[in-house]
Design an enzyme around this catalytic site. Sequence first.
Site, PDB file in Angstrom:
ATOM      1  N   THR A  41       0.859  -1.191   0.000  1.00  0.00           N
ATOM      2  CA  THR A  41       0.000   0.000   0.000  1.00  0.00           C
ATOM      3  C   THR A  41       0.892   1.236   0.000  1.00  0.00           C
ATOM      4  O   THR A  41       2.125   1.132  -0.068  1.00  0.00           O
ATOM      5  CB  THR A  41      -0.910   0.010   1.237  1.00  0.00           C
ATOM      6  N   ALA A  89      -0.741  -3.570   8.859  1.00  0.00           N
ATOM      7  CA  ALA A  89      -1.788  -2.740   9.473  1.00  0.00           C
ATOM      8  C   ALA A  89      -1.864  -1.399   8.767  1.00  0.00           C
ATOM      9  O   ALA A  89      -0.883  -0.932   8.188  1.00  0.00           O
ATOM     10  CB  ALA A  89      -1.489  -2.505  10.957  1.00  0.00           C
ATOM     11  N   THR A 130      -0.211  -2.130  19.795  1.00  0.00           N
ATOM     12  CA  THR A 130       0.277  -0.775  20.085  1.00  0.00           C
ATOM     13  C   THR A 130      -0.146  -0.323  21.478  1.00  0.00           C
ATOM     14  O   THR A 130      -1.182  -0.776  21.993  1.00  0.00           O
ATOM     15  CB  THR A 130      -0.294   0.211  19.039  1.00  0.00           C
ATOM     16  N   ASP A 131       0.609   0.606  22.039  1.00  0.00           N
ATOM     17  CA  ASP A 131       0.206   1.174  23.338  1.00  0.00           C
ATOM     18  C   ASP A 131      -1.059   2.020  23.221  1.00  0.00           C
ATOM     19  O   ASP A 131      -1.698   2.335  24.223  1.00  0.00           O
ATOM     20  CB  ASP A 131       1.347   2.001  23.954  1.00  0.00           C
ATOM     21  N   GLU A 132      -1.422   2.388  21.981  1.00  0.00           N
ATOM     22  CA  GLU A 132      -2.610   3.254  21.822  1.00  0.00           C
ATOM     23  C   GLU A 132      -3.894   2.562  22.253  1.00  0.00           C
ATOM     24  O   GLU A 132      -4.908   3.223  22.471  1.00  0.00           O
ATOM     25  CB  GLU A 132      -2.733   3.742  20.378  1.00  0.00           C
ATOM     26  N   TYR A 156      -8.289   4.238  14.629  1.00  0.00           N
ATOM     27  CA  TYR A 156      -7.118   3.354  14.504  1.00  0.00           C
ATOM     28  C   TYR A 156      -6.928   2.530  15.778  1.00  0.00           C
ATOM     29  O   TYR A 156      -6.814   1.311  15.750  1.00  0.00           O
ATOM     30  CB  TYR A 156      -5.854   4.190  14.228  1.00  0.00           C
ATOM     31  N   LYS A 160      -7.209  -1.558  16.517  1.00  0.00           N
ATOM     32  CA  LYS A 160      -6.130  -2.380  17.098  1.00  0.00           C
ATOM     33  C   LYS A 160      -6.595  -3.060  18.392  1.00  0.00           C
ATOM     34  O   LYS A 160      -6.291  -4.222  18.640  1.00  0.00           O
ATOM     35  CB  LYS A 160      -4.880  -1.529  17.371  1.00  0.00           C
ATOM     36  N   HIS A 282      -7.378  13.795  20.466  1.00  0.00           N
ATOM     37  CA  HIS A 282      -5.920  13.607  20.512  1.00  0.00           C
ATOM     38  C   HIS A 282      -5.468  13.098  21.882  1.00  0.00           C
ATOM     39  O   HIS A 282      -5.668  13.778  22.893  1.00  0.00           O
ATOM     40  CB  HIS A 282      -5.269  14.972  20.214  1.00  0.00           C
TER      41      HIS A 282
HETATM   42  O1  DAU Z   1       2.073   4.844  20.100  1.00  0.00           O
HETATM   43  C1  DAU Z   1       2.267   3.986  19.014  1.00  0.00           C
HETATM   44  C2  DAU Z   1       1.625   4.595  17.794  1.00  0.00           C
HETATM   45  O2  DAU Z   1       2.449   5.678  17.375  1.00  0.00           O
HETATM   46  C3  DAU Z   1       1.423   3.615  16.670  1.00  0.00           C
HETATM   47  O3  DAU Z   1       0.536   2.608  17.085  1.00  0.00           O
HETATM   48  C4  DAU Z   1       0.837   4.333  15.463  1.00  0.00           C
HETATM   49  O4  DAU Z   1       0.686   3.448  14.392  1.00  0.00           O
HETATM   50  C5  DAU Z   1       1.737   5.465  15.062  1.00  0.00           C
HETATM   51  O5  DAU Z   1       1.156   6.175  13.996  1.00  0.00           O
HETATM   52  C6  DAU Z   1       2.019   6.381  16.234  1.00  0.00           C
HETATM   53  O6  DAU Z   1       0.841   7.172  16.549  1.00  0.00           O
HETATM   54  P1  DAU Z   1       0.924   8.726  16.868  1.00  0.00           P
HETATM   55  O7  DAU Z   1      -0.390   9.318  16.581  1.00  0.00           O
HETATM   56  O8  DAU Z   1       1.509   8.958  18.221  1.00  0.00           O
HETATM   57  O9  DAU Z   1       2.047   9.160  15.773  1.00  0.00           O
HETATM   58  P2  DAU Z   1       2.138  10.468  14.843  1.00  0.00           P
HETATM   59  O10 DAU Z   1       3.509  10.446  14.245  1.00  0.00           O
HETATM   60  O11 DAU Z   1       0.987  10.597  13.934  1.00  0.00           O
HETATM   61  O12 DAU Z   1       2.079  11.666  15.894  1.00  0.00           O
HETATM   62  C7  DAU Z   1       2.979  11.773  16.960  1.00  0.00           C
HETATM   63  C8  DAU Z   1       2.559  12.987  17.777  1.00  0.00           C
HETATM   64  O13 DAU Z   1       2.821  14.173  17.021  1.00  0.00           O
HETATM   65  C9  DAU Z   1       1.059  13.030  18.079  1.00  0.00           C
HETATM   66  O14 DAU Z   1       0.867  13.619  19.351  1.00  0.00           O
HETATM   67  C10 DAU Z   1       0.488  13.948  16.993  1.00  0.00           C
HETATM   68  C11 DAU Z   1       1.629  14.922  16.749  1.00  0.00           C
HETATM   69  N1  DAU Z   1       1.745  15.440  15.368  1.00  0.00           N
HETATM   70  C12 DAU Z   1       1.791  14.532  14.352  1.00  0.00           C
HETATM   71  C13 DAU Z   1       1.936  14.956  13.055  1.00  0.00           C
HETATM   72  C14 DAU Z   1       1.966  13.969  11.906  1.00  0.00           C
HETATM   73  C15 DAU Z   1       1.872  16.803  15.139  1.00  0.00           C
HETATM   74  O15 DAU Z   1       1.846  17.625  16.085  1.00  0.00           O
HETATM   75  N2  DAU Z   1       2.029  17.217  13.842  1.00  0.00           N
HETATM   76  C16 DAU Z   1       2.054  16.356  12.781  1.00  0.00           C
HETATM   77  O16 DAU Z   1       2.165  16.813  11.619  1.00  0.00           O
END
Ligand code: DAU
Length: 350
Positions: A41, A89, A130-132, A156, A160, A282
């Site tokens: 994907t 996933a 995941t911890d989520e 998401y 999970k 969030h």
């Molecule tokens: O905790 C494990 C998880 O971590 C995994 O299960 C998920 O698959 C993985 O996507 C990740 O989830 P998050 O939502 O924590 O990851 P993300 O990189 O999307 O975002 C990390 C943090 O940064 C979150 O608090 C949102 C914030 N963020 C994210 C993006 C993409 C921003 O502030 N700006 C952004 O542009």
Amino acid sequence: MGETFQSVLVTGGCGFIGSHFVELMLSQYPNMLITNVDALTYAAHPDTPARLSAVGGGRYEFLQKNINDVSLGADLDRRGVDVVVNFAAETHVDRSILEPHIFLETNVVGLQNLLTLCRKRNLRLVQVSTDEVYGSLEPSDKPFTEQSPLSPNSPYAAAKASADLIAFAAQRTYKQDVVITRCSNNFGPGQFPEKLLPLLIANASEGLPIPVYGDGKQVRDWIYVTDHCAAVDRVMCDGKSGEAYNISAYGEQKNIDLIKRVLDIMNKPHSLIQFVGDRPAHDRRYALENKKIGQELGWSPKFSFDEGLAKTVAWYRSNEAWLKKVRGQDYQKYYKANYDSKMKQTERAV
Ligand code: DAU
């Protein structure tokens, strides 16, 4: 150890974490057959199948298939597979808010297909979670343990968590051999640049704004990707059926602090930071207790947060062509034209 198994089928082995796991298996267990099933994907880099094939030689096989595909049963038989490790996933929270359906198809129905195939063949299934699934912590809360209740907030995370429940139900109902791993936020080479860290590095390199959701004080618990993969290996080999194992490296960081540190390492100005609308629902803070896997399986992380971060930033800086190719040459144009409306669209989705 890994010699417990002669033939491993890895799903999602062309994704970020899965591809590191395939490499670990190939280098650590020279006699092991590896079958990599990946639907290729958007998040899989197109060069990954060829790269892993060059590393794996004759004992490695790549199959471009979805985990919902029942014909995987014939592949399990043909390759004499004795354990399945499910990394496949849909993983991005923002996408799950806009398009939840595909998250159920892959993360829940796909897992059920693998469970059924494994049950018929009496195979161990390792479900990479995941911890989520535990939801969100307040700043003063203790880290999640394996006993913490499941309380997912995004589509998401709910998908999970559903998969975790279905996997444990199969273990109890059919006495299947099922183990679950729950890891915190991964970072390292080769992550698709929709996730915070590679997106931030890529945008900073191109002089584009860094979108910070809400106040940026959300906390994520970071672990270097190869540490996660080594932990999954330990659980695959010696994890107790019917158990979940948390995986973390106690790497809590506020998003805004992480962003500023990376900008400093890259010698880029903090003025690139742009606060934007928050992600709906969030999660404020993740933090994960890792005592169980340490005490029962003897795993501990090798890389400190600082070491991991230095390696990660260095890798992306010397692979800028990779980054550009993965997210498309037109990203600058896309970003300028769509980013604000993308954020508004995300907010509207609730
Ligand atoms: O905790 C494990 C998880 O971590 C995994 O299960 C998920 O698959 C993985 O996507 C990740 O989830 P998050 O939502 O924590 O990851 P993300 O990189 O999307 O975002 C990390 C943090 O940064 C979150 O608090 C949102 C914030 N963020 C994210 C993006 C993409 C921003 O502030 N700006 C952004 O542009």
